[in-house]
Design an enzyme around this catalytic site. Structure first.
Site, PDB file in Angstrom:
ATOM      1  NE  ARG B  27     -32.935 -80.173  69.458  1.00 22.04           N
ATOM      2  CZ  ARG B  27     -33.637 -79.334  70.210  1.00 22.04           C
ATOM      3  NH1 ARG B  27     -33.070 -78.240  70.737  1.00 22.04           N
ATOM      4  NH2 ARG B  27     -34.904 -79.595  70.490  1.00 22.04           N
ATOM      5  CG  ASP B  28     -33.657 -79.802  74.522  1.00 26.02           C
ATOM      6  OD1 ASP B  28     -33.056 -78.722  74.646  1.00 26.02           O
ATOM      7  OD2 ASP B  28     -34.729 -80.045  75.111  1.00 26.02           O
ATOM      8  CG  HIS B 223     -39.901 -80.832  75.336  1.00 25.03           C
ATOM      9  ND1 HIS B 223     -39.018 -81.429  74.466  1.00 25.03           N
ATOM     10  CD2 HIS B 223     -39.145 -80.065  76.152  1.00 25.03           C
ATOM     11  CE1 HIS B 223     -37.785 -81.028  74.739  1.00 25.03           C
ATOM     12  NE2 HIS B 223     -37.839 -80.199  75.762  1.00 25.03           N
ATOM     13  CG  HIS B 225     -37.378 -78.481  80.529  1.00 23.99           C
ATOM     14  ND1 HIS B 225     -36.129 -77.941  80.370  1.00 23.99           N
ATOM     15  CD2 HIS B 225     -37.757 -78.899  79.300  1.00 23.99           C
ATOM     16  CE1 HIS B 225     -35.766 -78.017  79.099  1.00 23.99           C
ATOM     17  NE2 HIS B 225     -36.741 -78.583  78.423  1.00 23.99           N
ATOM     18  CB  CYS B 256     -28.959 -76.825  84.607  1.00 23.46           C
ATOM     19  SG  CYS B 256     -28.399 -75.552  85.729  1.00 23.46           S
ATOM     20  CG  ASN B 265     -34.602 -81.811  78.221  1.00 28.96           C
ATOM     21  OD1 ASN B 265     -35.623 -81.367  77.715  1.00 28.96           O
ATOM     22  ND2 ASN B 265     -33.390 -81.410  77.842  1.00 28.96           N
TER      23      ASN B 265
END
Lengths: 323, 323
Positions: B27-28, B223, B225, B256, B265
């Site tokens: 998903r992300d 979460h 990055h 990116c 991530n």
């Protein structure tokens, strides 16, 4: 020069108030880069690192040029930068492999030297063509003479966590060699995770075992490679143990001559970002340092592998990042 | 499948015995990749992640396709993988932006949903076209109806540490929105460092403030990055606080779309390397996961930005590293 609001400064309890970064870019970094950098560029690199606030800058190596052709110009380079050591509080250590290297370094006025040992027999055989004990015997007169000349001595110890041929390296084996280096008279150790496989519990276990063997925490430096992305979290574990000397390489120089963006050494910028955020003093101006790494990347013809360098200079070091 | 001797397992005291990785790659990750992946490949990706041992795999998003075209096939994809949730202990959360998204997700049998909030007004305005409070009001019936249907609900909270327009984000501001999401009925939060600027002291300060506001540590996910290379050390700080839910993206997918090897991530492989070394159970087979990321990288046409993926597969994901 930009004024950045980030990272936000939020100290964490139990960490050192100040960290001395031992910058290894000009030596460990450049010796592992494919491209050869002109002597004048190296000198400018070292000067710019000092301007950025780094106070310990490993300048070059007096290893035989046959083994490290990238640093074959040590004799020409050192006089170009030696004066930096006379200004302020900047130290310019150089690597010396043996007494002959020490002679060359001392003749040029070096006042801080390093020897390079191995925690494993396989790497000692391959890198030094000796057993571990034979290498210690080779270092003994080097350290003794350097100390007699009032030079400070750093003992690198490579393969402290894993070895590409031997696998996991037992903590007790590392402690034995580390202790032997200290017993020779080294002022400081640099505990190297040469292949980047360490994790935080392993780091803490090694540092604790060294303490128990009589090595004091202020004599310990840590030297992590980012091969598996672990360098900064391992550094954090070392800081929690009280370690306040951390090796890093400007722009993440070195470690992989053959991959465009692969990384070897912990990038000084990534380290400074964390230390700035933790409110730990380093004296380093991150923006000045980043500009230096971008400038050098231009000479090397490849972008810096440092994530911080890339994030801070999207237009020069990598395509822009959409948020 | 290789049997690796490294990392050496050395636990550190005070860390969770087990971590649940919330895999966000499908998903992300994919929503931030430039290339569009065929639905069948996405389904195979999710299946392979489950085979690698991941038990929480965020499958897709029911956001309007106009906003996230990469995930426009949610309706076609979910039925292809929904059966995984019936086998063993695998959960397949999906992102829903509003009640209409919830309707679509529930109709397909989703039993775990996530809403996506912002800690800052600027990002709420740009991403949700609402104020923070308006977005909370929009989520309220979504969470209530999901809970009534016995679905679990995760509340993403982005920009918890810094915001590209507002700079540093005050901890109290994050706590207010986080608490509001919990008060709506969320089972769990995902505290997002969307632009990757956090450092470990900041992480600990936020988690502590959330505890003081009544949010229990087991309800907190993190979460991070890796924009500035800080994701894993921030994760270590969260683990030390007791957090045992960590978001990561297989192969470092996403973040990116425009830079070949930049990262967004935290890469699941880099995380698993650290957790394996710390002896923290995840249930994930690192080699199986790495093979999955290399396979997907082939479909995306760019190498994985994960350092661990590159180090473990030098021949397929990057040129070899000379030690």
């Amino acid at each position: 020069m930009t004024t950045r609001a980030l990272p936000m400064r939020v100290p964490a309890p139990g960490l050192p108030a100040r960290v001395r970064i031992h910058e290894v870019g000009p030596r460990d970094g450049l010796q592992n880069e494919k491209g050869t950098v002109p002597t004048e560029v190296k000198a400018q690199f070292i000067r710019r690192l000092a301007v950025a606030g780094l106070t310990t800058i490993e300048a070059t190596s007096f290893v035989h040029p046959k083994w490290v052709p990238q640093l074959a110009d040590a004799e020409a380079l050192f006089p170009l930068v030696g004066d930096i050591a006379d200004v302020g509080d900047v130290s310019l250590p150089v690597l010396v492999p043996n007494e002959r290297g020490l002679d060359r370094a001392l003749a040029l006025g070096a006042r801080s030297i390093a020897v390079f040992g191995s925690a494993t027999e396989t790497f000692a055989a391959r890198n030094l063509n000796r057993t571990v004990d034979e290498s210690l015997a080779m270092f003994a007169p080097v350290v003794a003479r350097a100390k007699a000349e009032k030079a400070s001595v750093r003992g690198y110890l490579s393969m402290c966590f894993g070895d590409p041929w031997e696998g996991a390296v037992p903590v007790a084996q590392v402690v034995r060699v580390a202790k032997a280096l200290m017993d020779l008279g080294c002022d400081e150790l640099s505990l190297g995770d040469t292949i980047g496989v360490a994790t935080p519990g392993h780091v803490t276990a090694l540092l604790t075992a060294l303490n128990e063997a009589g090595v004091a925490t202020p004599a310990m430096g840590v030297h992590f490679h980012d091969t598996y992305g672990q360098a900064l979290s391992n550094t954090l574990a070392a800081l929690r143990h009280g370690v306040s000397t951390v090796d890093a390489s400007a722009g993440g120089l070195g470690g992989c001559p053959y991959a465009e963006s692969a990384t070897g050494n912990l990038a000084t910028e990534d380290l400074v970002w964390m230390l700035d955020g933790l409110g730990i003093e380093t004296g380093v101006d991150l923006d000045e340092l980043t500009a230096t790494s971008v400038w050098l990347a231009g000479h090397l013809g490849r972008p810096s592998p440092s994530r911080t360098v890339r994030a801070l200079t999207p237009s020069t070091s990598s395509p822009s990042h959409k948020e």
